[in-house]
Design a protein around this motif. Structure first.
Motif, PDB file in Angstrom:
ATOM      1  N   TYR A  75       1.156   5.848  -2.687  1.00  0.00           N
ATOM      2  CA  TYR A  75       0.540   5.044  -1.551  1.00  0.00           C
ATOM      3  C   TYR A  75      -0.957   4.535  -2.757  1.00  0.00           C
ATOM      4  O   TYR A  75      -1.229   5.353  -3.799  1.00  0.00           O
ATOM      5  N   THR A  76      -1.594   3.726  -2.223  1.00  0.00           N
ATOM      6  CA  THR A  76      -2.803   3.284  -2.975  1.00  0.00           C
ATOM      7  C   THR A  76      -4.172   3.310  -2.193  1.00  0.00           C
ATOM      8  O   THR A  76      -5.224   3.659  -2.934  1.00  0.00           O
ATOM      9  N   ASN A  77      -4.060   3.341  -0.940  1.00  0.00           N
ATOM     10  CA  ASN A  77      -5.002   3.133  -0.134  1.00  0.00           C
ATOM     11  C   ASN A  77      -5.562   4.987   0.243  1.00  0.00           C
ATOM     12  O   ASN A  77      -4.999   5.513   0.917  1.00  0.00           O
ATOM     13  N   SER A  78      -6.654   5.235  -0.266  1.00  0.00           N
ATOM     14  CA  SER A  78      -7.159   6.603  -0.251  1.00  0.00           C
ATOM     15  C   SER A  78      -7.760   7.049   1.118  1.00  0.00           C
ATOM     16  O   SER A  78      -8.419   7.873   1.461  1.00  0.00           O
ATOM     17  N   MET A  79      -7.843   6.040   1.868  1.00  0.00           N
ATOM     18  CA  MET A  79      -8.487   6.181   3.200  1.00  0.00           C
ATOM     19  C   MET A  79      -7.214   6.612   4.407  1.00  0.00           C
ATOM     20  O   MET A  79      -7.576   7.031   5.447  1.00  0.00           O
ATOM     21  N   PHE A  80      -6.004   6.526   4.042  1.00  0.00           N
ATOM     22  CA  PHE A  80      -4.959   6.981   4.763  1.00  0.00           C
ATOM     23  C   PHE A  80      -5.432   8.556   5.278  1.00  0.00           C
ATOM     24  O   PHE A  80      -5.780   9.226   4.363  1.00  0.00           O
ATOM     25  N   THR A 130       1.555   1.899   8.107  1.00  0.00           N
ATOM     26  CA  THR A 130       2.149   1.021   6.952  1.00  0.00           C
ATOM     27  C   THR A 130       3.250   1.815   6.605  1.00  0.00           C
ATOM     28  O   THR A 130       3.434   2.905   6.068  1.00  0.00           O
ATOM     29  N   GLN A 187       1.053  -1.081  -0.093  1.00  0.00           N
ATOM     30  CA  GLN A 187      -0.082   0.090  -0.084  1.00  0.00           C
ATOM     31  C   GLN A 187       0.779   1.325   0.147  1.00  0.00           C
ATOM     32  O   GLN A 187       0.274   2.451  -0.409  1.00  0.00           O
ATOM     33  N   LYS A 244      -1.847  10.466  -5.335  1.00  0.00           N
ATOM     34  CA  LYS A 244      -1.926   9.767  -4.127  1.00  0.00           C
ATOM     35  C   LYS A 244      -0.108   9.441  -4.166  1.00  0.00           C
ATOM     36  O   LYS A 244       0.518   8.246  -4.193  1.00  0.00           O
TER      37      LYS A 244
END
Lengths: 114, 113
Positions: B25-30, B102, B3, B71
């Protein structure tokens, strides 16, 4: 510097033996974490704790167990060590449970399993 | 799937110049992004962080930029000093996950005198 002590700092042991690493903090922080770091990899979370007797798994928890009977101590146990668990292990602490509060790390335990 | 990615394993710059370390990064929820610095035989130490609602945070010689649409974040060190030579880790975390972060794989920065 945050008061975090890891012991031992270095250990060499044989495959199949149990190993326990200790992390001790003097900061009274609620959150504690165990990571491993391998060449070419970042820090990977093994287990973490959000309070006394409250623990949960991280991304690489297989083969590891943890215990936290006191706020200041977080133990990582390898029940039957394997060569793939040769690594540098870092303990970290954090005051809060939100992502912007930085973790403070110990200086690591270098573990070699022959 | 990783991620948090730091695609450059190493970077070499001349003393006094700018160092730019990148992280994707790949998770837009960070919700938060942090940079840590690590010297050999020591644990990582926190350097600087940025909230996902901001696009820049500055602390002395260190500035972190965040581009949410791409991102992507970057750490700028100006001017670079030989003592900045270390491994830099990018990390990302959320507000609801016990402070877990992470981490990327790290970039080794070498600042030459």
């Amino acid at each position: 510097d945050a008061g975090i002590t890891q012991s031992p700092r270095h250990k060499v042991t044989e495959t199949g033996t149990p190993v326990t690493l200790r992390c001790h903090q003097t900061e009274n922080h609620r959150y504690m974490y165990w990571y491993r770091q391998d060449p070419g990899h970042g820090l990977r979370l093994i287990h973490y704790s959000y309070g006394v007797k409250d623990t949960d798994k991280g991304e690489v928890s297989d083969g590891y167990s943890v215990s936290r009977s006191k706020t200041e101590d977080f133990l990582l146990t390898l029940e039957s060590a394997t060569s793939s668990q040769t690594s540098v292990y870092f303990c970290a602490i954090s005051e809060g449970g939100i992502g912007n509060q930085p973790q403070h790390f110990g200086d690591g335990t270098r573990l070699s399993i022959l | 799937d990783q991620q948090v990615k730091q695609n450059s394993p190493s970077l070499s710059v001349q003393e006094g110049r700018i160092s730019i370390l990148n992280c994707d990064y790949t998770n837009s929820m960070f919700d938060y992004f942090l940079w840590y610095k690590k010297y050999p035989a020591e644990g990582p130490t926190f350097l600087i962080s940025i909230s996902s609602i901001k696009d820049k945070n500055e602390d002395g010689r260190f500035t972190v930029f965040l581009n949410k649409s791409a991102k992507h974040l970057s750490l700028h060190i100006v001017p670079s000093q030989p003592g900045d030579s270390a491994v830099y880790f990018c990390a990302a975390g959320g507000n609801t996950n016990a402070g877990k972060s992470t981490f990327g794989d790290g970039t080794t920065l070498t600042v030459k005198p």
